[in-house]
Enzyme design. Structure first.
Site, PDB file in Angstrom:
ATOM      1  N   GLU A 271      33.259  12.595 -24.108  1.00 39.87           N
ATOM      2  CA  GLU A 271      31.441  12.377 -24.673  1.00 39.87           C
ATOM      3  C   GLU A 271      30.715  13.231 -24.989  1.00 39.87           C
ATOM      4  O   GLU A 271      30.350  14.186 -24.995  1.00 39.87           O
ATOM      5  CB  GLU A 271      31.347  11.829 -22.370  1.00 39.87           C
ATOM      6  CG  GLU A 271      29.710  11.571 -22.390  1.00 39.87           C
ATOM      7  CD  GLU A 271      29.419  11.331 -21.201  1.00 39.87           C
ATOM      8  OE1 GLU A 271      28.453  10.256 -21.195  1.00 39.87           O
ATOM      9  OE2 GLU A 271      29.310  11.598 -19.981  1.00 39.87           O
ATOM     10  N   LYS A 337      29.296   2.139 -24.137  1.00 36.48           N
ATOM     11  CA  LYS A 337      29.150   2.576 -22.918  1.00 36.48           C
ATOM     12  C   LYS A 337      28.482   0.750 -22.272  1.00 36.48           C
ATOM     13  O   LYS A 337      27.318   0.737 -22.121  1.00 36.48           O
ATOM     14  CB  LYS A 337      28.737   3.682 -22.285  1.00 36.48           C
ATOM     15  CG  LYS A 337      29.310   3.777 -20.866  1.00 36.48           C
ATOM     16  CD  LYS A 337      28.090   5.341 -20.738  1.00 36.48           C
ATOM     17  CE  LYS A 337      28.679   5.646 -18.796  1.00 36.48           C
ATOM     18  NZ  LYS A 337      28.075   6.715 -18.464  1.00 36.48           N
ATOM     19  N   CYS A 389      32.720   8.481 -19.287  1.00 29.17           N
ATOM     20  CA  CYS A 389      31.847   9.149 -17.383  1.00 29.17           C
ATOM     21  C   CYS A 389      32.451   8.387 -16.360  1.00 29.17           C
ATOM     22  O   CYS A 389      33.443   7.369 -16.240  1.00 29.17           O
ATOM     23  CB  CYS A 389      30.717   9.622 -18.064  1.00 29.17           C
ATOM     24  SG  CYS A 389      30.483  10.553 -16.353  1.00 29.17           S
TER      25      CYS A 389
END
Length: 513
Positions: A271, A337, A389
């Site tokens: 990430e 995301k 994540c």
């Protein structure tokens, strides 16, 4: 005879004794999760807590019993959050502790609600009241995973990732495994309540089903594989967003990757491994993509995208070097995301909170959401369902990303916020559960650990310990087939919980007839 009239230990009639034991039982739940992985504890601890719950005389007592259990459960289970708040929050210790207590208290409201609802319903079910509890628990767990974007961490099913019950994941998912743990706990509780050993037949039967369940797994190897390499750069969080460190950060990952270009199909960076703002670094990124085009490798990396027209930042995974979709800024072969972390990636009521403390003004805490359903990434002919994540904890969300053509699951993360705590170990445990549910290998690339290559059955093929600069490599076999959980999600589990609820109510009505 009502459950509340069955004596087990006389002192359990005293509320203070029940509350104290509830906290201890909740705190011990920590050891059922990674890194301890003593999954057998989960059903026993829950059974003990249920024995406390049945001694409650009022809904208020039941709610408080649940609340204190939740304080112990979340107080130990997610104590790792303290590391990030204390280290990066910029607050005095008393304020940090107050924030942590508020978080634990909020999460404890859900087991409190479960206890309150159960006692309210007990009058309608009498001796069979505990069989209504799985439905109530699933409702409160659903709410915990949904309200204010949700926090579905520490769900019961994750305690069984490394146990035989984990084999049920391709069929009923983590939610279904939570249901199984609850059934086992209720059975143990009834053994203590009724002194009838035949209740042990329930967990024995459940274990037998789990033993046989792999025979029903539809996954098959297709005879092809991907040569993958996951890079762990171990960039210190304090340096990560320093503008002077953008080039050194990039070179760290680039230099670790260059020796791998000719031998690997997929190279994964974690990430926001690239800390350049993407549109501002097109020259550097374009040269990088051109270098990859001359090799057999494709690099997938976390990066920060920015749309100057809409003033929006996106936490993104971009693909570099794929021959079919050459890299360019804002091309469709990328993932943005969607499930953003409160405070860390967006700040609710930011006009009020941001001025209060550095905790509410962390670097890169103003992201916008990507689309809720996004196409798979393509890289060297592989279809990859990606998430970033915290998103890996949302099974239903990942289910929407997985298609029949998905070859690999990918999650990239930066767990540097949580130091040497049990948080990253729990994060890996959750990623393993996703691989098992969807029957696809999972690649988990992190900045400082725990980076891991996981096969479609949840077994770890390779891993890198925390705080090491290293590369994990493996030849990952491709599989075909669609798990039952991919097809039906949690629907069968909810149906079973509703049936149990109905049977409990029916038995009460027949007893009154």
């Amino acid at each position: 005879m009502p459950l509340s009239n069955i004596a087990i230990v006389p002192n359990l009639q005293k509320p203070k004794v029940r509350y104290g034991l509830s906290f201890v039982l909740g705190a011990l739940m920590l050891f059922a999760y990674a890194p301890f992985e003593q999954g057998w504890l989960a059903a026993l601890l829950l059974a003990s807590w249920l024995l406390l719950l049945v001694r409650c005389q009022t809904p208020k007592q039941a709610a408080l019993t649940g609340f204190i259990f939740g304080l112990g459960w979340f107080g130990t289970g997610i104590s790792w959050v303290f590391v990030s708040v204390d280290r990066f929050g910029g607050l005095p210790l008393p304020a940090t502790l107050a924030i942590m207590l508020a978080l634990f208290a909020y999460l404890a409201l859900y087991p409190a609600l479960a206890g309150w609802l159960w006692l309210k319903l007990r009058k309608k079910t009498n001796r069979y009241a505990l069989f209504t509890f799985p439905f109530i628990w699933l409702v409160t767990e659903f709410l915990r995973g949904w309200v204010m974007t949700g926090f579905p961490w520490l769900n019961l099913g994750y305690t069984q990732t490394a146990t035989q019950f984990g084999a049920l994941a391709p069929h009923i998912g983590e939610t279904g495994i939570s249901f199984v743990v609850l059934l086992a706990a209720i059975s143990f509780a009834y053994v203590a309540l009724t002194k009838r050993l035949e209740w042990f037949a329930v967990p024995v039967l459940l274990y037998a089903v789990a033993m046989l369940s792999p025979q029903l797994n539809p996954m098959e190897f297709v005879g092809t594989s991907s040569r993958v390499a996951l890079i762990q750069g171990n960039i210190q969080q304090e340096l990560k967003w320093d503008s002077e460190q953008q080039e050194p950060n990039f070179l760290t990952y680039k230099n670790l990757s260059e020796p791998l270009y000719e031998d690997f199909d997929l190279i994964i960076w974690p990430e926001s491994a690239i800390t350049f703002i993407e549109p501002l670094a097109q020259s550097t990124l374009g040269q990088f993509a051109q270098r990859l085009n001359a090799t057999e490798a494709v690099v997938l990396s976390g990066i920060i995208d920015y749309n100057p027209d809409t003033k929006q930042f996106f936490n993104t995974i971009a693909v570099f070097g794929d021959q079919q979709t050459p890299y360019e800024w804002q091309n469709p072969n990328r993932y943005r995301k969607n499930k953003l972390l409160p405070i860390g990636e967006f700040v609710p009521f930011e006009s009020i909170l941001r001025p209060l403390a550095p905790l509410f003004n962390l670097p890169m805490s103003s992201f916008s959401r990507g689309e809720p359903t996004q196409q798979n990434l393509t890289a060297n002919g592989r279809e990859i369902a990606a998430n970033i994540c915290y998103e890996v904890v949302y099974s239903h969300y990942i289910k929407d990303q997985v298609t029949a053509g998905t070859d690999i699951l990918l999650t990239v993360s930066n767990d540097s916020w949580f130091g040497n705590s049990h948080g990253p170990h729990q994060h890996l445990e959750i990623a393993r559960m996703r691989a098992m549910e969807f029957g696809r290998p999972m690649l988990r690339s992190t900045n400082n650990g725990i980076t891991a290559i996981i096969d479609h059955q949840g077994y770890i093929m390779q891993r890198i310990a925390q705080f090491e600069v290293a590369v994990a490599t493996a030849n990952v076999p491709h599989v075909t087939g669609t798990t039952w959980y991919t097809r039906y999600g949690s629907t069968p589990t909810w149906c079973m919980a509703i049936i149990l609820l109905g049977v409990s109510l029916l038995r009460r009505n027949r007893a009154q007839a």
